[in-house]
Motif scaffolding. Structure first.
Motif, PDB file in Angstrom:
ATOM      1  N   LEU A   1       8.331   0.321   6.067  1.00 23.28           N
ATOM      2  CA  LEU A   1       7.663  -0.238   4.878  1.00 23.28           C
ATOM      3  C   LEU A   1       7.301   0.867   3.889  1.00 23.28           C
ATOM      4  CD1 LEU A   1       5.235  -3.032   6.193  1.00 23.28           C
ATOM      5  CD2 LEU A   1       6.975  -3.272   4.416  1.00 23.28           C
ATOM      6  N   ARG A   2       6.776   1.964   4.420  1.00 21.43           N
ATOM      7  CA  ARG A   2       6.378   3.075   3.545  1.00 21.43           C
ATOM      8  C   ARG A   2       7.598   3.640   2.815  1.00 21.43           C
ATOM      9  NH1 ARG A   2       4.384   5.953   7.228  1.00 21.43           N
ATOM     10  NH2 ARG A   2       2.300   5.057   7.176  1.00 21.43           N
ATOM     11  N   ALA A   3       8.718   3.773   3.537  1.00 20.49           N
ATOM     12  CA  ALA A   3       9.943   4.288   2.907  1.00 20.49           C
ATOM     13  C   ALA A   3      10.454   3.316   1.854  1.00 20.49           C
ATOM     14  CB  ALA A   3      11.016   4.520   3.973  1.00 20.49           C
ATOM     15  N   SER A   4      10.340   2.017   2.116  1.00 20.91           N
ATOM     16  CA  SER A   4      10.783   1.018   1.140  1.00 20.91           C
ATOM     17  C   SER A   4       9.925   1.063  -0.113  1.00 20.91           C
ATOM     18  CB  SER A   4      10.723  -0.376   1.775  1.00 20.91           C
ATOM     19  OG  SER A   4      11.048  -1.365   0.830  1.00 20.91           O
ATOM     20  N   VAL A   5       8.613   1.221   0.055  1.00 19.83           N
ATOM     21  CA  VAL A   5       7.710   1.303  -1.102  1.00 19.83           C
ATOM     22  C   VAL A   5       8.039   2.536  -1.938  1.00 19.83           C
ATOM     23  CG1 VAL A   5       5.308   1.675  -1.797  1.00 19.83           C
ATOM     24  CG2 VAL A   5       5.850  -0.018  -0.035  1.00 19.83           C
ATOM     25  N   ALA A   6       8.348   3.647  -1.283  1.00 20.34           N
ATOM     26  CA  ALA A   6       8.702   4.873  -2.010  1.00 20.34           C
ATOM     27  C   ALA A   6       9.959   4.657  -2.853  1.00 20.34           C
ATOM     28  CB  ALA A   6       8.905   6.018  -1.025  1.00 20.34           C
ATOM     29  N   ARG A   7      10.953   3.962  -2.279  1.00 23.83           N
ATOM     30  CA  ARG A   7      12.172   3.676  -3.054  1.00 23.83           C
ATOM     31  C   ARG A   7      11.869   2.728  -4.209  1.00 23.83           C
ATOM     32  NH1 ARG A   7      14.498   3.462   2.236  1.00 23.83           N
ATOM     33  NH2 ARG A   7      14.163   1.205   2.274  1.00 23.83           N
ATOM     34  N   ASP A   8      11.008   1.745  -3.937  1.00 26.49           N
ATOM     35  CA  ASP A   8      10.699   0.721  -4.935  1.00 26.49           C
ATOM     36  C   ASP A   8       9.925   1.300  -6.109  1.00 26.49           C
ATOM     37  OD1 ASP A   8      10.772  -1.759  -6.012  1.00 26.49           O
ATOM     38  OD2 ASP A   8       9.244  -2.653  -4.751  1.00 26.49           O
ATOM     39  N   SER A   9       9.090   2.307  -5.856  1.00 25.74           N
ATOM     40  CA  SER A   9       8.254   2.868  -6.922  1.00 25.74           C
ATOM     41  C   SER A   9       9.027   3.823  -7.815  1.00 25.74           C
ATOM     42  CB  SER A   9       7.055   3.607  -6.307  1.00 25.74           C
ATOM     43  OG  SER A   9       7.506   4.688  -5.505  1.00 25.74           O
ATOM     44  N   GLU A  10      10.125   4.373  -7.287  1.00 25.52           N
ATOM     45  CA  GLU A  10      10.903   5.317  -8.080  1.00 25.52           C
ATOM     46  C   GLU A  10      11.731   4.624  -9.147  1.00 25.52           C
ATOM     47  OE1 GLU A  10      13.193   7.515  -5.336  1.00 25.52           O
ATOM     48  OE2 GLU A  10      11.484   8.577  -4.464  1.00 25.52           O
ATOM     49  N   LYS A  11      12.295   3.477  -8.796  1.00 22.66           N
ATOM     50  CA  LYS A  11      13.103   2.729  -9.759  1.00 22.66           C
ATOM     51  C   LYS A  11      13.096   1.266  -9.360  1.00 22.66           C
ATOM     52  CE  LYS A  11      17.305   3.911  -7.206  1.00 22.66           C
ATOM     53  NZ  LYS A  11      18.659   4.471  -7.286  1.00 22.66           N
ATOM     54  N   GLU A  12      13.363   0.430 -10.306  1.00 26.79           N
ATOM     55  CA  GLU A  12      13.351  -1.013 -10.040  1.00 26.79           C
ATOM     56  C   GLU A  12      14.556  -1.379  -9.166  1.00 26.79           C
ATOM     57  OE1 GLU A  12      11.067  -3.220 -10.776  1.00 26.79           O
ATOM     58  OE2 GLU A  12       9.832  -1.655 -11.661  1.00 26.79           O
ATOM     59  N   THR A  13      14.289  -1.736  -7.930  1.00 27.95           N
ATOM     60  CA  THR A  13      15.345  -2.137  -7.005  1.00 27.95           C
ATOM     61  C   THR A  13      14.961  -3.451  -6.357  1.00 27.95           C
ATOM     62  OG1 THR A  13      14.330  -0.874  -5.218  1.00 27.95           O
ATOM     63  CG2 THR A  13      16.024   0.248  -6.520  1.00 27.95           C
ATOM     64  N   ASP A  14      15.903  -3.973  -5.603  1.00 32.04           N
ATOM     65  CA  ASP A  14      15.689  -5.267  -4.946  1.00 32.04           C
ATOM     66  C   ASP A  14      15.110  -5.048  -3.542  1.00 32.04           C
ATOM     67  OD1 ASP A  14      15.693  -7.949  -4.605  1.00 32.04           O
ATOM     68  OD2 ASP A  14      17.835  -8.134  -4.183  1.00 32.04           O
ATOM     69  N   GLU A  15      13.937  -4.380  -3.472  1.00 27.97           N
ATOM     70  CA  GLU A  15      13.331  -4.038  -2.187  1.00 27.97           C
ATOM     71  C   GLU A  15      12.383  -5.116  -1.660  1.00 27.97           C
ATOM     72  OE1 GLU A  15      13.542  -1.407  -0.105  1.00 27.97           O
ATOM     73  OE2 GLU A  15      15.050  -0.304  -1.240  1.00 27.97           O
ATOM     74  N   LYS A  16      12.019  -6.079  -2.509  1.00 27.75           N
ATOM     75  CA  LYS A  16      11.004  -7.061  -2.096  1.00 27.75           C
ATOM     76  C   LYS A  16      11.458  -7.876  -0.883  1.00 27.75           C
ATOM     77  CE  LYS A  16       8.003  -6.186  -5.376  1.00 27.75           C
ATOM     78  NZ  LYS A  16       8.672  -4.941  -5.840  1.00 27.75           N
ATOM     79  N   LEU A  17      12.738  -8.255  -0.862  1.00 27.02           N
ATOM     80  CA  LEU A  17      13.250  -9.019   0.278  1.00 27.02           C
ATOM     81  C   LEU A  17      13.116  -8.223   1.565  1.00 27.02           C
ATOM     82  CD1 LEU A  17      16.533 -10.636  -1.115  1.00 27.02           C
ATOM     83  CD2 LEU A  17      14.470 -11.838  -0.382  1.00 27.02           C
ATOM     84  N   TYR A  18      13.438  -6.955   1.488  1.00 33.17           N
ATOM     85  CA  TYR A  18      13.351  -6.082   2.659  1.00 33.17           C
ATOM     86  C   TYR A  18      11.913  -5.960   3.137  1.00 33.17           C
ATOM     87  CZ  TYR A  18      13.913  -1.791   5.430  1.00 33.17           C
ATOM     88  OH  TYR A  18      13.910  -0.860   6.425  1.00 33.17           O
ATOM     89  N   GLN A  19      10.993  -5.781   2.204  1.00 28.83           N
ATOM     90  CA  GLN A  19       9.585  -5.649   2.570  1.00 28.83           C
ATOM     91  C   GLN A  19       9.050  -6.932   3.200  1.00 28.83           C
ATOM     92  OE1 GLN A  19       7.811  -4.468  -1.145  1.00 28.83           O
ATOM     93  NE2 GLN A  19       8.952  -2.526  -1.210  1.00 28.83           N
ATOM     94  N   GLU A  20       9.420  -8.064   2.623  1.00 31.42           N
ATOM     95  CA  GLU A  20       8.963  -9.343   3.188  1.00 31.42           C
ATOM     96  C   GLU A  20       9.514  -9.556   4.597  1.00 31.42           C
ATOM     97  OE1 GLU A  20       6.825 -11.570   2.124  1.00 31.42           O
ATOM     98  OE2 GLU A  20       6.372 -10.413   0.323  1.00 31.42           O
ATOM     99  N   ALA A  21      10.780  -9.161   4.807  1.00 33.95           N
ATOM    100  CA  ALA A  21      11.377  -9.314   6.136  1.00 33.95           C
ATOM    101  C   ALA A  21      10.673  -8.436   7.160  1.00 33.95           C
ATOM    102  CB  ALA A  21      12.864  -8.964   6.080  1.00 33.95           C
ATOM    103  N   LEU A  22      10.299  -7.214   6.768  1.00 36.31           N
ATOM    104  CA  LEU A  22       9.568  -6.330   7.683  1.00 36.31           C
ATOM    105  C   LEU A  22       8.186  -6.882   7.993  1.00 36.31           C
ATOM    106  CD1 LEU A  22      10.490  -2.790   6.285  1.00 36.31           C
ATOM    107  CD2 LEU A  22      11.257  -3.812   8.427  1.00 36.31           C
ATOM    108  N   ILE A  23       7.513  -7.412   6.975  1.00 43.25           N
ATOM    109  CA  ILE A  23       6.174  -7.990   7.194  1.00 43.25           C
ATOM    110  C   ILE A  23       6.273  -9.208   8.111  1.00 43.25           C
ATOM    111  CG2 ILE A  23       4.256  -9.169   6.042  1.00 43.25           C
ATOM    112  CD1 ILE A  23       4.754  -7.322   3.633  1.00 43.25           C
ATOM    113  N   ASN A  24       7.313 -10.028   7.927  1.00 47.44           N
ATOM    114  CA  ASN A  24       7.515 -11.185   8.817  1.00 47.44           C
ATOM    115  C   ASN A  24       7.777 -10.736  10.253  1.00 47.44           C
ATOM    116  OD1 ASN A  24       7.168 -13.135   6.838  1.00 47.44           O
ATOM    117  ND2 ASN A  24       9.341 -13.164   6.288  1.00 47.44           N
ATOM    118  N   ALA A  25       8.535  -9.647  10.406  1.00 44.77           N
ATOM    119  CA  ALA A  25       8.782  -9.116  11.754  1.00 44.77           C
ATOM    120  C   ALA A  25       7.487  -8.653  12.395  1.00 44.77           C
ATOM    121  CB  ALA A  25       9.779  -7.961  11.676  1.00 44.77           C
TER     122      ALA A  25
END
Length: 498
Positions: A366-390
């Motif tokens: 999750l932390r690595a995904s947030v770092a990627r998401d904050s650098e540039k607008e990417t489609d990371e929300k789906l990935y973050q939601e899937a990790l939170i669901n897991a």
């Protein structure tokens, strides 16, 4: 015109030569070894008549009473079958293979090694032919051999050819569908036989080596993909439908995973993950979820954490290196969704450090995904939601005292309000994501006593978040408090009021 005396003399010469040759042939036949005569007698004049059973009984009795002749009998049968294959006399080849099968079953376990070498040479010879009927016949014989339990060790046998050939049969693209399915079924049955013959014998070739698993596992997955629908529950019941390549492949994968020890689990998982990456099978992920559920339900319970660990490490590997960043993110999200579908199965067998290790790995991703998401607008929300669901699925199957430990672990990872107020966008996003994760775990907790739900250190850490500058973080904190305080399911009313 020749004189009558010369004609009579020549006729007498021809008759005497014929009698001599007949006698010589009869004498030579009588001088042939007995085992060869017995083998020759089991073959009929025409192959349609089938094996001569009475003579086969004589050959079997001779083999049992003179076991030292078994290797010669097997070699002679192999030579006759080889000649018949070359001459395309397949009827006689089938009879020779049937005789081999009967001798194999009749052999005592102490003398089996004397016969197996010739038997396997015969099976290999039939598999090398281009005739599907002979390939299927050879596979059936190999499966019967694989089901025989041997008491004596076998040091010298190698199954490289059989693994390669059976794997190739699993990928048959024969133009006739019925023939294609039969060849694929035979290939899967052959692989199943190799597995049964080798996994329980440490003295034979190690089937768990990469060179074998890289052929066996993709062959099974290739056939599993052909199923019209993926029904994991029906698959685990077994039995019905195993005359179809997809169902038999599922049964074979279950058996392979079930026989794997802790040190061999990775040998199976690595080619599975490689196959899904190479053939882009993560999206859509129905087949991936189905496959990993089969693995989780088949594996020995104490090893189930290894599957979760391997999949989480594969999340760290990122998406496909080819394609744009959005495609890579979607692949990661699909993998995380698969993880959320199987992590609950491992939760019941996870104890002590392994629980926090899983949580820590999820938070790290999750932390690595947030770092990627904050650098540039990417489609990371789906990935973050899937990790939170897991994370939520895993916590939901743990006892309540462990859920409190997990929430304490998460709150300690949340950046402080002061740091977020003065820090970067990434810190604020990370705080929000971790609070969402905390809320996800909190919804699985059933509060009975407030003193247990709010240990002093946990309550202090929660209240410190109240000073966050981000309204989103403060709202998440309120929802966490409401969720943990609520013992009568009144929290939805508060949501509607706002």
């Amino acid at each position: 015109m020749l004189p009558m005396r010369k004609i009579a003399h020549r006729a007498c010469f021809i008759v005497s030569r014929t009698v001599y040759m007949t006698c010589c042939c009869g004498c030579c036949s009588a001088l042939r070894p007995r085992y060869k005569r017995l083998v020759d007698n089991i073959f009929p004049a025409i192959p349609q008549d089938g094996l001569v059973k009475s003579n086969m009984e004589k050959l079997t009795f001779y083999s049992l009473s003179s076991p030292e002749k078994l290797d010669r009998i097997g070699e002679y049968l192999f030579q006759k079958a080889s000649r018949d294959i070359y001459r395309r006399r397949h009827g006689f080849v089938i009879i020779a293979m049937e005789a081999m099968d009967q001798l194999l079953v009749a052999c005592h376990s102490q003398t089996l090694n004397l016969f197996v070498e010739s038997f396997l040479k015969m099976v290999q010879k039939l598999l090398e032919s281009t005739d599907p009927q002979l390939q299927i016949l050879a596979t059936q014989s190999f499966v019967r051999f694989a089901n025989i339990e041997e008491d004596t060790p076998s040091y010298h046998r190698r199954y490289d050819f059989f693994v390669s050939k059976f794997s190739a049969m699993c990928h048959s693209n024969h133009i006739d569908k019925l023939t294609r399915d039969n060849i694929r079924l035979a290939g899967i049955q052959g692989l199943q036989g190799v597995i049964r013959k080798t996994v329980s014998d440490d003295l034979v070739e190690n089937i768990w080596e990469a060179q074998h698993m890289d052929k066996i596992v993709p062959s099974l997955l290739y056939n599993m993909q052909t199923a019209e629908k993926y029904d994991t529950v029906l698959c685990m019941e077994g039995g019905a439908g195993e005359e179809e390549p997809a169902r038999l492949a599922e049964a074979c994968l279950r058996e392979l995973v079930g026989r794997a020890s802790f040190g061999h689990i990775r040998s199976v998982l690595r080619p599975v993950l490689t196959h899904f990456d190479r053939h882009e099978l993560w999206i859509p992920n129905d087949f991936a979820v189905h496959t990993f559920k089969i693995i989780m339900f088949s594996i020995q319970a104490q090893y189930s954490y290894s599957v979760v660990e391997a999949l989480m490490q594969h999340l760290d590997a990122g998406g496909n290196n080819t394609g744009d960043a959005r495609d890579n993110t979607r692949v990661r999200a699909a993998r995380a969704t698969v993880l959320s579908n199987i992590v609950a199965i491992a939760a019941g067998d996870s104890v002590g450090p392994s629980v926090l290790e899983i949580i820590n790995n999820l938070l790290t991703n999750l932390r690595a995904s947030v770092a990627r998401d904050s650098e540039k607008e990417t489609d990371e929300k789906l990935y973050q939601e899937a990790l939170i669901n897991a994370l939520g699925e895993f916590a939901d199957h743990l006892p309540d005292f462990q859920k409190i430990d997990i929430m304490m672990f998460i709150i300690n990872k949340v950046p402080s309000s002061q740091r977020c107020n003065k820090g970067t966008k990434a810190d604020a996003m990370l705080q929000s994501i971790l609070l969402k994760s905390l809320l996800k775990v909190g919804t699985t907790y059933r509060t009975t006593e407030l003193s247990k739900a709010f240990p002093a250190a946990f309550l202090e850490a929660l209240l410190r978040v109240a000073a966050a500058a981000e309204a989103r973080s403060r709202t998440l904190l309120q929802r966490i408090l409401h969720t943990l305080l609520d013992r009568r399911a009144n929290a939805p009313r508060l949501l509607r009021a706002t």
